[in-house]
Scaffold this motif. Structure first.
Motif, short mmCIF file in Angstrom:
data_model
loop_
_atom_site.label_atom_id
_atom_site.label_comp_id
_atom_site.label_asym_id
_atom_site.label_seq_id
_atom_site.Cartn_x
_atom_site.Cartn_y
_atom_site.Cartn_z
N GLU A 10 40.39 50.62 36.90
CA GLU A 10 39.80 49.92 38.05
C GLU A 10 38.68 48.99 37.61
O GLU A 10 38.56 47.85 38.09
N LEU A 11 37.85 49.47 36.69
CA LEU A 11 36.74 48.64 36.20
C LEU A 11 37.25 47.40 35.46
O LEU A 11 36.72 46.30 35.62
N HIS A 12 38.26 47.58 34.62
CA HIS A 12 38.82 46.43 33.90
C HIS A 12 39.46 45.44 34.87
O HIS A 12 39.34 44.22 34.68
N ALA A 13 40.14 45.95 35.89
CA ALA A 13 40.74 45.06 36.88
C ALA A 13 39.66 44.27 37.61
O ALA A 13 39.81 43.07 37.85
N PHE A 14 38.57 44.95 37.96
CA PHE A 14 37.47 44.27 38.64
C PHE A 14 36.82 43.22 37.74
O PHE A 14 36.59 42.07 38.14
N ALA A 15 36.50 43.61 36.48
CA ALA A 15 35.81 42.68 35.57
C ALA A 15 36.66 41.45 35.30
O ALA A 15 36.16 40.31 35.29
N HIS A 20 37.91 35.59 36.33
CA HIS A 20 38.87 34.52 36.62
C HIS A 20 38.87 34.09 38.09
O HIS A 20 39.34 33.00 38.40
N LEU A 21 38.37 34.98 38.98
CA LEU A 21 38.47 34.76 40.43
C LEU A 21 39.91 34.45 40.82
O LEU A 21 40.20 33.55 41.62
N ASN A 22 40.80 35.22 40.23
CA ASN A 22 42.23 35.04 40.46
C ASN A 22 42.95 36.30 40.00
O ASN A 22 42.89 36.65 38.82
N PHE A 23 43.63 36.99 40.92
CA PHE A 23 44.31 38.23 40.56
C PHE A 23 45.47 37.98 39.60
O PHE A 23 45.76 38.82 38.74
N SER A 24 46.13 36.84 39.73
CA SER A 24 47.25 36.56 38.85
C SER A 24 46.79 36.36 37.41
O SER A 24 47.41 36.87 36.46
N TYR A 25 45.68 35.62 37.22
CA TYR A 25 45.15 35.43 35.87
C TYR A 25 44.67 36.76 35.29
O TYR A 25 44.86 37.05 34.10
N ALA A 26 44.01 37.58 36.15
CA ALA A 26 43.56 38.88 35.68
C ALA A 26 44.74 39.75 35.27
O ALA A 26 44.69 40.45 34.25
N ARG A 28 47.61 38.76 34.17
CA ARG A 28 48.15 38.27 32.91
C ARG A 28 47.30 38.75 31.73
O ARG A 28 47.82 39.14 30.68
N GLU A 29 45.99 38.74 31.90
CA GLU A 29 45.10 39.19 30.83
C GLU A 29 45.25 40.67 30.55
O GLU A 29 45.18 41.12 29.39
N LEU A 30 45.51 41.46 31.61
CA LEU A 30 45.56 42.92 31.45
C LEU A 30 46.97 43.46 31.23
O LEU A 30 47.15 44.66 31.00
N GLY A 31 47.96 42.57 31.32
CA GLY A 31 49.34 43.02 31.16
C GLY A 31 49.85 43.81 32.35
O GLY A 31 50.65 44.74 32.19
N LEU A 32 49.37 43.46 33.55
CA LEU A 32 49.78 44.13 34.79
C LEU A 32 50.42 43.12 35.73
O LEU A 32 50.51 41.93 35.43
N THR A 33 50.83 43.60 36.89
CA THR A 33 51.29 42.70 37.94
C THR A 33 50.12 42.39 38.87
O THR A 33 49.17 43.19 38.97
N PRO A 34 50.14 41.24 39.56
CA PRO A 34 49.06 40.93 40.50
C PRO A 34 48.88 42.00 41.56
O PRO A 34 47.75 42.31 41.96
N SER A 35 49.98 42.59 42.02
CA SER A 35 49.86 43.63 43.05
C SER A 35 49.16 44.87 42.49
O SER A 35 48.39 45.53 43.20
N ALA A 36 49.39 45.17 41.20
CA ALA A 36 48.71 46.31 40.59
C ALA A 36 47.21 46.07 40.50
O ALA A 36 46.40 46.96 40.77
N VAL A 37 46.83 44.86 40.12
CA VAL A 37 45.41 44.51 40.07
C VAL A 37 44.80 44.60 41.46
O VAL A 37 43.70 45.14 41.65
N SER A 38 45.51 44.07 42.46
CA SER A 38 45.00 44.11 43.83
C SER A 38 44.80 45.55 44.29
O SER A 38 43.81 45.86 44.97
N ARG A 39 45.71 46.46 43.90
CA ARG A 39 45.56 47.87 44.28
C ARG A 39 44.33 48.49 43.61
O ARG A 39 43.60 49.28 44.23
N GLN A 40 44.08 48.14 42.35
CA GLN A 40 42.90 48.68 41.67
C GLN A 40 41.62 48.23 42.36
O GLN A 40 40.68 49.02 42.53
N ILE A 41 41.58 46.97 42.78
CA ILE A 41 40.40 46.46 43.49
C ILE A 41 40.26 47.16 44.83
O ILE A 41 39.14 47.54 45.24
#
Length: 301
Positions: A10-15, A20-26, A28-41
């Motif tokens: 969750e912390l890495h997804a937030f940072a 990037h101020l963009n879930f898609s870019y985040a 890509r950086e973390l090797g996840l899907t945008p929906s996964a990042v959004s769920r962590q946030i």
């Protein structure tokens, strides 16, 4: 009492999202899907009961709470990463050496010579940290630092390396345009000043008898790398430590318009460390011996 301890994912997804101020870019950086990042946030926001991001259409921005949280967790995340790397180094039976160095020393002197040090000390792994300003405390996780100043930092051993001999340099075109042939010519030309060595021009003027002159005038620079670049660009004459400008002099990007060095005793580059760390770190002792040997050989010519 409820403990507010988010997990690392969750912390890495937030940072990453805050960077990037963009879930898609985040993602890509973390090797996840945008929906996964959004769920962590969403998990973080549910944990704290506050919104960390403001969503307006496709635009993303940090809320006030998000800005405060980002400012507090970024450095600890970086330190956890560094600590993990250090632990891996210990596991692999390698001597890790964490070093902070002023930027110009790193780029102009240290990095070009590192291959010879690492060849002589193949088990040493270097980890570079942000350089320390003159008044900064010495961090606990740091083995050594290359610092610029007067060599007096409380609680530290400080070995002088070089930097007390200053020479005037400028671009070839600047020297020709201003007909720089004597110390008086330099005194009348536009000058460039290093913020931590602002008195050097005054000491130079006293040594060559060109007082009175406004020795403190001219554009000011915090780093020698920028000061040297300004001199190469024709902005003025700079007084710089002689050992830092061998490459641009050799390449013809800089010239010494006249042979007028000045030695000062209140400035220089120093290798600094705590006595306790010196006693326990083989890598630090290797680095110290190598550095002092390199500078001693250079002074012998």
């Amino acid at each position: 009492m409820k403990h507010l301890y988010p997990n690392m994912a969750e912390l890495h997804a937030f940072a990453s999202s805050a960077k990037h101020l963009n879930f898609s870019y985040a993602a890509r950086e973390l090797g996840l899907t945008p929906s996964a990042v959004s769920r962590q946030i969403a998990n973080l926001e549910a944990l704290f009961g506050v919104k960390l991001f403001a969503r307006e259409g496709r635009n993303l921005s940090l809320t006030r709470a998000g800005q405060l949280y980002h400012g507090r967790v970024t450095a600890p995340l970086r330190e956890i990463g560094n600590a993990s790397l250090e632990l891996l180094s210990v596991r692999e039976d390698s001597d890790l050496l964490t070093l902070a160095s002023v930027p110009t020393f790193t780029t102009k002197w240290l990095v070009p010579r590192l291959p010879s040090f690492l060849a002589a000390a193949p088990n040493v792994t270097l980890s570079f940290r942000r350089h320390l300003a003159h008044g900064d405390p010495f961090p606990l996780g740091l083995d050594a630092a290359i610092r610029y100043g007067d060599g007096r930092w409380e609680g530290l051993c400080c070995d002088y390396l070089d930097g007390r001999t200053f020479v005037p340099v400028c671009s070839p075109g600047f020297a020709a345009k201003h007909a720089l042939r004597t110390p008086a010519d330099l005194a009348a030309a536009p000058r460039l000043v290093h913020e931590q060595a602002e008195s050097v021009w005054f000491q130079w003027s006293q040594a060559y008898g060109v007082a009175p002159m406004n020795a403190f005038s001219g554009p000011r620079f915090e780093q020698y790398a920028v000061l040297i670049q300004a001199a190469q660009s024709g902005l003025g004459v700079a007084l710089v430590p002689a050992f830092l400008i061998g490459v641009p002099l050799g390449a013809g990007a800089l010239v010494q318009p006249i042979d007028a060095p000045v030695d000062v005793d209140d400035q220089g580059h120093f290798l600094c460390y705590t006595p306790e760390r010196f006693d326990t770190s083989t890598a630090l002792r290797k680095l110290r011996d190598w550095m002092l040997g390199e500078f001693a050989a250079a002074r012998r010519g």
